[in-house]
Scaffold this active site. Structure first.
Site, PDB file in Angstrom:
ATOM      1  N   GLU A   1       2.635   6.222   0.256  1.00  0.00           N
ATOM      2  CA  GLU A   1       2.028   6.296  -1.089  1.00  0.00           C
ATOM      3  C   GLU A   1       2.220   7.636  -1.787  1.00  0.00           C
ATOM      4  O   GLU A   1       1.281   8.198  -2.360  1.00  0.00           O
ATOM      5  CB  GLU A   1       0.536   5.942  -0.992  1.00  0.00           C
ATOM      6  CG  GLU A   1       0.295   4.563  -0.418  1.00  0.00           C
ATOM      7  CD  GLU A   1      -1.184   4.248  -0.216  1.00  0.00           C
ATOM      8  OE1 GLU A   1      -2.031   5.083  -0.575  1.00  0.00           O
ATOM      9  OE2 GLU A   1      -1.485   3.167   0.323  1.00  0.00           O
TER      10      GLU A   1
ATOM     11  N   GLU B   1       1.788  -4.804   4.906  1.00  0.00           N
ATOM     12  CA  GLU B   1       0.319  -4.890   4.879  1.00  0.00           C
ATOM     13  C   GLU B   1      -0.125  -6.126   4.097  1.00  0.00           C
ATOM     14  O   GLU B   1      -0.927  -6.042   3.178  1.00  0.00           O
ATOM     15  CB  GLU B   1      -0.279  -3.614   4.263  1.00  0.00           C
ATOM     16  CG  GLU B   1       0.172  -2.335   4.945  1.00  0.00           C
ATOM     17  CD  GLU B   1      -0.440  -1.071   4.349  1.00  0.00           C
ATOM     18  OE1 GLU B   1      -1.522  -1.175   3.728  1.00  0.00           O
ATOM     19  OE2 GLU B   1       0.161   0.008   4.514  1.00  0.00           O
TER      20      GLU B   1
END
Length: 354
Positions: free
Chosen positions: A152, A259
């Site tokens: 991220e 995920e």
């Protein structure tokens, strides 16, 4: 003789039915890609453990390899939980994805400060990053086949490529390339991923692409991109998903959906309190929408099996999910393929019926 034949036929049919009952996601997708699941230490015993072994052939530690939990003090590591997860995988012949080596969240308090409480220099922070990555990757060398190296680092704000984290404020963009270099030096055989969310939204896709292209052009050892796939029954569209896979794989990178969960609510970023009009029932309408979304995305995954090398579900069943607390604390969510009793949902049947 007839009695013996009848017993044999009964045993054969019972065995066949049992085999059919325990056929898991990993078996249906054996010729496509590994199917994994995020786990915690508590899920490695009891019914959850049985479901993990039955359904999956890859596991990701949900939190226990993140920097804060595994390296709480500069000269101290907490290995017990991560070791237990890796040992469980080895006992059951499962792959392990390491998650994650560098992130702006769940970082230990000592990382960015010196003894006097001042912000450390770029040189000090990069050395700490190198020491951390080298130590962790070396410990699991040959046991963890892939790492989410940087997590991220791309901004949500479309006016910037890079997230304005402390990593970026102190090191600029250099920490990203360095993290991959440190990981590759520690384990040259590990497959190294950049991992991020909302990657199917066109503007975010473009920013992730720009980052990865820069790394690839600079010969940084990034080998794949992890698309988190925290989706909902409303997104992504088929066009968005296909476009993302094609654009990012055009860089020569492998794709993994790292995920995966499909919320039954519209996407929200900011935390908020549960409101009186928040209906958190798993209605037939939501069940059908979720079924259709799971069916769609897995159909697309199968179509791109030449570039997709793994799909990991971010949770085992609806019994326990991080989405029960985020973004709305106390609002029950139902994002997985198995219900609160660990039983396959209609969406599971849609995913395996091809």
């Amino acid at each position: 003789m007839k009695k013996i034949m009848l017993i044999c036929i009964t045993v054969f049919l019972s065995t066949t039915l049992f085999a059919q009952e325990i056929k898991g996601l990993k078996d249906y997708y054996a010729s496509y890609f590994p199917v994994g699941v995020a786990v915690s230490l508590r899920s490695l015993s009891g019914p959850d453990a049985q479901l993990i072994v039955q359904q999956f052939n890859s596991i990701t530690p949900e939190n226990d390899m993140k920097m804060g939990p595994i390296h709480p003090e500069e000269n101290r590591y907490n290995w017990a939980r991560a070791d237990s997860i890796v040992n469980f995988a080895q006992r059951h012949g499962m792959k392990v994805r390491g998650h994650c080596l560098c992130w702006h969240e769940q970082t230990p308090g000592w990382l960015f400060k010196d003894a006097a409480g001042n912000t450390v220099t770029k040189e000090v922070l990069l050395q700490r990053l190198k020491d951390h990555i080298t130590t962790v990757v070396n410990r699991y060398k040959g046991k963890v086949y892939a790492w989410d190296v940087v997590n991220e680092a791309v901004a949500d704000d479309s006016s910037h490529i890079y997230r304005n984290s402390l990593w970026y404020q102190i090191c600029g963009e250099d920490f990203i390339a360095k993290a991959f270099e440190y990981a590759h030096a520690a384990d040259p055989n590990a497959v190294l991923f950049y991992n991020d969310y909302n990657t199917e939204r066109p503007q975010k896709t473009e920013r992730v692409y720009q980052l990865l292209k820069k790394l690839v052009d600079a010969k940084v050892p990034v080998m794949g991109v992890g698309l988190q796939a925290h989706w909902s029954i409303y997104e992504p569209t088929e066009k968005e998903l296909r476009s993302t896979i094609e654009k990012l794989s055009s860089l020569g990178l492998k794709i993994q959906f790292t995920e995966l969960d499909i919320s039954v609510y519209p996407w929200e970023k900011n935390r908020r309190a549960k409101q009186a009009d928040d209906n958190d029932a798993f209605t037939p309408e939501r069940e059908q929408q979720q079924l259709e979304q799971y069916k769609k995305v897995f159909s697309i995954f199968r179509e791109y099996k030449n570039v997709i090398t793994g799909v990991t579900c971010w949770g085992i069943s609806d019994r326990n999910t991080w989405l029960d607390e985020y973004p709305v604390a106390g609002r029950k969510n139902y994002p997985m393929l198995f219900d609160r009793n660990g039983q396959p949902k209609k969406a599971f049947n849609a995913v395996v019926s091809f």
